[in-house]
Design a protein around this motif. Structure first.
Motif, PDB file in Angstrom:
ATOM      1  N   GLY A   1      -2.372   5.333  -1.184  1.00  0.00           N
ATOM      2  CA  GLY A   1      -3.684   5.007  -1.713  1.00  0.00           C
ATOM      3  C   GLY A   1      -3.682   4.046  -2.884  1.00  0.00           C
ATOM      4  O   GLY A   1      -4.749   3.621  -3.328  1.00  0.00           O
ATOM      5  N   GLU A   2      -2.505   3.686  -3.381  1.00  0.00           N
ATOM      6  CA  GLU A   2      -2.405   2.720  -4.465  1.00  0.00           C
ATOM      7  C   GLU A   2      -1.947   1.374  -3.913  1.00  0.00           C
ATOM      8  O   GLU A   2      -1.071   1.314  -3.038  1.00  0.00           O
ATOM      9  CB  GLU A   2      -1.423   3.200  -5.533  1.00  0.00           C
ATOM     10  CG  GLU A   2      -1.906   4.434  -6.286  1.00  0.00           C
ATOM     11  CD  GLU A   2      -3.185   4.178  -7.055  1.00  0.00           C
ATOM     12  OE1 GLU A   2      -3.335   3.057  -7.585  1.00  0.00           O
ATOM     13  OE2 GLU A   2      -4.046   5.088  -7.129  1.00  0.00           O
ATOM     14  N   VAL A   3      -2.526   0.300  -4.424  1.00  0.00           N
ATOM     15  CA  VAL A   3      -2.202  -1.046  -3.952  1.00  0.00           C
ATOM     16  C   VAL A   3      -1.510  -1.809  -5.072  1.00  0.00           C
ATOM     17  O   VAL A   3      -1.993  -1.852  -6.206  1.00  0.00           O
ATOM     18  CB  VAL A   3      -3.466  -1.797  -3.494  1.00  0.00           C
ATOM     19  CG1 VAL A   3      -3.134  -3.246  -3.136  1.00  0.00           C
ATOM     20  CG2 VAL A   3      -4.094  -1.094  -2.306  1.00  0.00           C
TER      21      VAL A   3
ATOM     22  N   ARG B   1      -7.206  -0.533  -0.847  1.00  0.00           N
ATOM     23  CA  ARG B   1      -7.117   0.723  -1.588  1.00  0.00           C
ATOM     24  C   ARG B   1      -7.936   1.822  -0.926  1.00  0.00           C
ATOM     25  O   ARG B   1      -7.629   3.014  -1.068  1.00  0.00           O
ATOM     26  CB  ARG B   1      -7.580   0.487  -3.027  1.00  0.00           C
ATOM     27  CG  ARG B   1      -7.256   1.611  -3.995  1.00  0.00           C
ATOM     28  CD  ARG B   1      -7.581   1.212  -5.422  1.00  0.00           C
ATOM     29  NE  ARG B   1      -6.676   0.153  -5.887  1.00  0.00           N
ATOM     30  CZ  ARG B   1      -7.045  -1.086  -6.176  1.00  0.00           C
ATOM     31  NH1 ARG B   1      -8.320  -1.453  -6.013  1.00  0.00           N
ATOM     32  NH2 ARG B   1      -6.174  -1.975  -6.601  1.00  0.00           N
ATOM     33  N   ASN B   2      -8.957   1.449  -0.196  1.00  0.00           N
ATOM     34  CA  ASN B   2      -9.832   2.437   0.451  1.00  0.00           C
ATOM     35  C   ASN B   2      -9.375   2.817   1.850  1.00  0.00           C
ATOM     36  O   ASN B   2     -10.058   3.602   2.524  1.00  0.00           O
ATOM     37  CB  ASN B   2     -11.264   1.900   0.520  1.00  0.00           C
ATOM     38  CG  ASN B   2     -11.883   1.715  -0.849  1.00  0.00           C
ATOM     39  OD1 ASN B   2     -11.616   2.488  -1.761  1.00  0.00           O
ATOM     40  ND2 ASN B   2     -12.711   0.692  -1.001  1.00  0.00           N
TER      41      ASN B   2
ATOM     42  N   LEU C   1       0.852  -1.184   0.000  1.00  0.00           N
ATOM     43  CA  LEU C   1       0.000   0.000   0.000  1.00  0.00           C
ATOM     44  C   LEU C   1       0.887   1.233   0.000  1.00  0.00           C
ATOM     45  O   LEU C   1       1.683   1.436   0.921  1.00  0.00           O
ATOM     46  CB  LEU C   1      -0.921   0.001   1.216  1.00  0.00           C
ATOM     47  CG  LEU C   1      -1.832   1.225   1.385  1.00  0.00           C
ATOM     48  CD1 LEU C   1      -2.800   1.347   0.212  1.00  0.00           C
ATOM     49  CD2 LEU C   1      -2.591   1.141   2.701  1.00  0.00           C
TER      50      LEU C   1
ATOM     51  N   GLU D   1      -9.150  -4.240  -3.138  1.00  0.00           N
ATOM     52  CA  GLU D   1     -10.049  -3.089  -3.168  1.00  0.00           C
ATOM     53  C   GLU D   1     -10.241  -2.514  -1.764  1.00  0.00           C
ATOM     54  O   GLU D   1     -10.295  -1.292  -1.584  1.00  0.00           O
ATOM     55  CB  GLU D   1     -11.409  -3.486  -3.758  1.00  0.00           C
ATOM     56  CG  GLU D   1     -11.392  -3.760  -5.250  1.00  0.00           C
ATOM     57  CD  GLU D   1     -10.790  -5.126  -5.588  1.00  0.00           C
ATOM     58  OE1 GLU D   1     -10.494  -5.899  -4.644  1.00  0.00           O
ATOM     59  OE2 GLU D   1     -10.622  -5.418  -6.783  1.00  0.00           O
TER      60      GLU D   1
END
Length: 347
Positions: free
Chosen positions: A238-240, A300-301, A235, A297
């Motif tokens: 905010g990008e995985v 990412r949140n 992580l 997902e």
């Protein structure tokens, strides 16, 4: 006790033909499920006295038969209560032993190793369970902070034994082997010896998927050797990123069947990056609609947060997604390490 009072009140306040008194033997039977032996016997004695008292107020109640039933049920209930208490005591001791075994097998990790923050999460699929085939470990070594996470195929004591063999071998090998390939060779030999000594009757071959990782001291890079395990997640702002291996490596105890070529990949770590290493119990958690838990997902949140808070959120998310029912054991490691950028290269 409430049932006894209710039956007594109904027996005295209703006509003789209804004969609520015949329900009195049920009171000690119900008490045996909750009360110790002596209170159960005293309740039976109370029911017997109530029945005798009713015989003075009403004739032709069949008092001898009901009284005999009360005595017989009370004796049986007292024995059942004794057996229940013995089993509860045994269960308490078993749980204490299981807790001690888990602390040895999955010992609590320090929250920080040098500048590396590490937190762990373990969830048993069965509420009463304490240990299983999922495992993890983290050790600060001269070569860096080395991490292990894995999952033994199968369940039960055989899986626990194999997991214990792998963890014990890892704790020794990480101090001696400068290269991760050497560490994995030691793990391979350990689980092979264990499987040969304790063959599993339910499985033709006992094997384990695992990841061995090495976080460089001071940050900057992490080296990963993935033996057939779900890939870690990185992580970053905010990008995985799914950290897939360049070349697949065989699971532990399968090298003799499909070869022992192990590939080590090196990934850069930027300040604030977080790693999530997990077993397949996370990604195979099913929701009410039958779909698997969308871990990338979900990651990412997530806003930047300490590893402990991240795992607490993941725990709650899994329970909410599955409706509180977990079908497999779950082990997770969350790692955060400050460091300078390093050049990414294959190992």
């Amino acid at each position: 006790m409430i049932v006894t009072v209710l039956i007594t009140a109904l027996a005295f306040s209703t006509p003789r033909e209804i004969a609520f008194s015949r329900l009195l033997p049920a009171a000690p039977a119900l008490a045996a499920a909750m009360w110790p032996v002596l209170p159960t016997i005293l309740l039976g004695l109370f029911c017997l006295l109530v029945m005798i008292g009713l015989s003075f107020a009403y004739t032709d109640l069949g008092t001898p038969y009901t009284a005999a039933a009360i005595v017989a049920v009370t004796l049986a209930a007292a024995y059942a209560s004794h057996v229940r208490l013995q089993r509860e005591e045994t269960l308490v001791h078993v749980r204490l032993v299981a807790d001690a075994a888990q602390k040895v097998l999955l010992r609590p990790l320090p929250r920080r190793m040098r500048d590396v923050e590490i937190e762990s999460l373990y969830l048993a699929a069965q509420e009463q369970a304490r240990i299983g085939g999922d495992f993890y470990e983290a050790v600060d070594t001269p070569f860096g902070v080395r991490l292990l996470i894995g999952d033994v195929r199968g369940k039960g004591l055989a899986a626990v034994g194999a997991a214990s063999a792998v963890i014990s071998s890892f704790r020794e090998a990480v101090y001696d082997e400068p290269d991760l390939r050497g560490v994995v060779h030691r793990l391979e030999a350990s689980i092979s010896r264990h499987s040969a000594a304790y063959p599993a009757l339910d499985l033709p071959e006992r094997f384990a998927t695992a990841i061995v990782a090495e976080v460089q001291h001071g940050g900057g890079s992490v080296r990963i050797l993935n033996c057939g395990h779900p890939p870690p997640l990185l992580l970053r702002r905010g990008e995985v990123r799914v950290m897939e291996p360049t070349t697949p490596s065989p699971p532990l105890n399968l090298a003799s069947l499909i070869g022992d070529h192990y590939c080590v990949d090196t990934f850069i770590l930027a300040p604030g990056d977080q790693l999530l290493l997990y077993t397949d119990g996370v990604t195979e958690t099913r929701g009410r609609d039958g779909e698997f838990f969308p871990l990338p997902e979900w990651m990412r949140n997530q806003s930047p947060t300490p590893p402990r808070e991240l795992l607490d959120r993941l725990h709650q998310a899994l329970l909410h997604y599955s409706g509180g029912r977990l079908d497999d054991d779950i082990a997770v490691l969350a790692v955060r390490c400050p460091g300078t950028r390093a050049r990414e290269r294959p190992g």
